[in-house]
Design a protein around this motif. Structure first.
Motif: not given
Length: 336
Positions: A162, A164, A167, A278, A293, A295, A327-328
């Motif tokens: 992701v 990183n 995020s 996460h 954030t 995954f 990420n969200t």
């Protein structure tokens, strides 16, 4: 006593080759009648025939099995990852062997060696970084593999990770926008390149916001002993920076461990602006106001399997693939 292809052939008065072709799913392509195919399959089922997978892999050159090596199977994040990878593998007709290295580079190498001996067609690995001989061994043997969640910036491999840096930047920026000025970051596995990227994202967000960075706010926690070590490190943090007003947790279990610490010490953790890389079960109840954030675990698993299977199919013609997923961002995990 197990039933063999020879036993079935003798019982049905057919050749071993005929039975073998039909039970391997190639009856129609070899021109056998529907009646014969049905007869063989029904008899095999009635006598509880189970194929010798080792013999099949030796004869066909593939086992339809993948290996997965993750650092900590007991970690909910990696358990979810294993679930989605197994799901995607099964969708493509593959079985999955899951192993845990426990963050030990030597064990990781032994697991890779064992999986190769079991003739898996390829491997998906979340590597330890403390030892790369297993990865180099795979490259030497030209065995398809994909690194997931973590990777080596100086090695050419397939990988799925992701963003990183981005995020972490987005998360810390949100904490600053909420009014936090003295944001501590809790870090573990600092030797991992992806973790360094998260810390760099934290630093960049503070810089861009004009917030002075304080080394005393960087808390490095021993992964193997984090439940005990985090208590000592947070005691030190609160002594040195009593007016800390925010926390950026670089991984979910550090957030949970920190909340556990604060409950024990009688600290009202709700007064802090907090964000976590996460999340995990329980955090949404204990700290619903915490930002996160998250995954895309299902997408990570699916991408890793898709790349690996393409690598297996194309062999030496395959071009290595590197995927960076997004990420969200969740302003508060209680609203998830």
């Amino acid at each position: 006593m197990s039933v063999s292809i020879k036993d079935i052939a003798n019982a049905l008065n057919l050749s071993k080759a005929t039975v073998s072709w039909i039970l391997s799913g190639q009856g129609e392509s070899k021109g056998f009648s529907e009646k014969t195919i049905k007869r063989v399959k029904e008899y095999a089922k009635s006598v509880n025939y189970r194929p010798n997978l080792v013999a099949r892999s030796l004869s066909l050159g593939f086992s339809k099995t993948l290996g997965l090596v993750i650092p900590f199977l007991r970690d909910s994040y990696y358990a979810q990852m294993a679930y989605y990878i197994e799901k995607e593998a099964a969708k493509n007709g593959y079985s999955l062997i899951v192993c845990s290295s426990e963050g030990d580079g030597n064990k990781e190498y032994e697991l890779i060696y064992t999986l190769i001996a079991k003739r898996v067609d390829g491997l998906i690995i979340a590597p330890t970084k403390t030892e790369v001989k297993g990865i180099k061994y795979l490259q030497k043997l030209d065995i398809p593999f994909v690194l997931v969640d973590r990777y080596y910036q100086n090695m050419e491999t397939n990988y799925v990770i992701v963003d990183n840096f981005g995020s972490a930047y987005e998360l810390v920026e949100a904490l600053v926008n909420k009014g936090a000025k003295k944001i501590a970051t809790l870090v573990t596995d600092a030797h991992l390149f992806v973790m360094k990227q998260r810390v760099e994202g934290y630093s960049a967000a503070l810089r861009e916001a004009g917030v002075k960075e304080d080394f005393a706010l960087k808390v490095f926690v021993d992964r193997q002993n984090y439940r005990v070590d985090i208590d000592e490190k947070l005691d030190c943090l609160f002594r040195e920076v009593p007016d800390v007003d925010g926390f950026f947790f670089t991984t979910h279990y550090l957030a949970m461990a920190a909340i556990r610490y604060m409950v024990k010490r009688g600290v009202d953790y709700h007064r802090f602006k907090m964000g976590v890389f996460h999340t995990m079960a329980g955090l949404d109840v204990l700290a619903p106001e915490m930002a996160a954030t998250v995954f895309p675990i299902e997408e990570l698993g699916a991408e890793a399997v898709d790349i690996l299977l393409a690598n297996i199919r194309e062999g030496k013609d395959f071009v290595l693939q590197a995927k960076v997923l997004q990420n969200t961002f969740l302003p508060s995990i209680g609203d998830e």
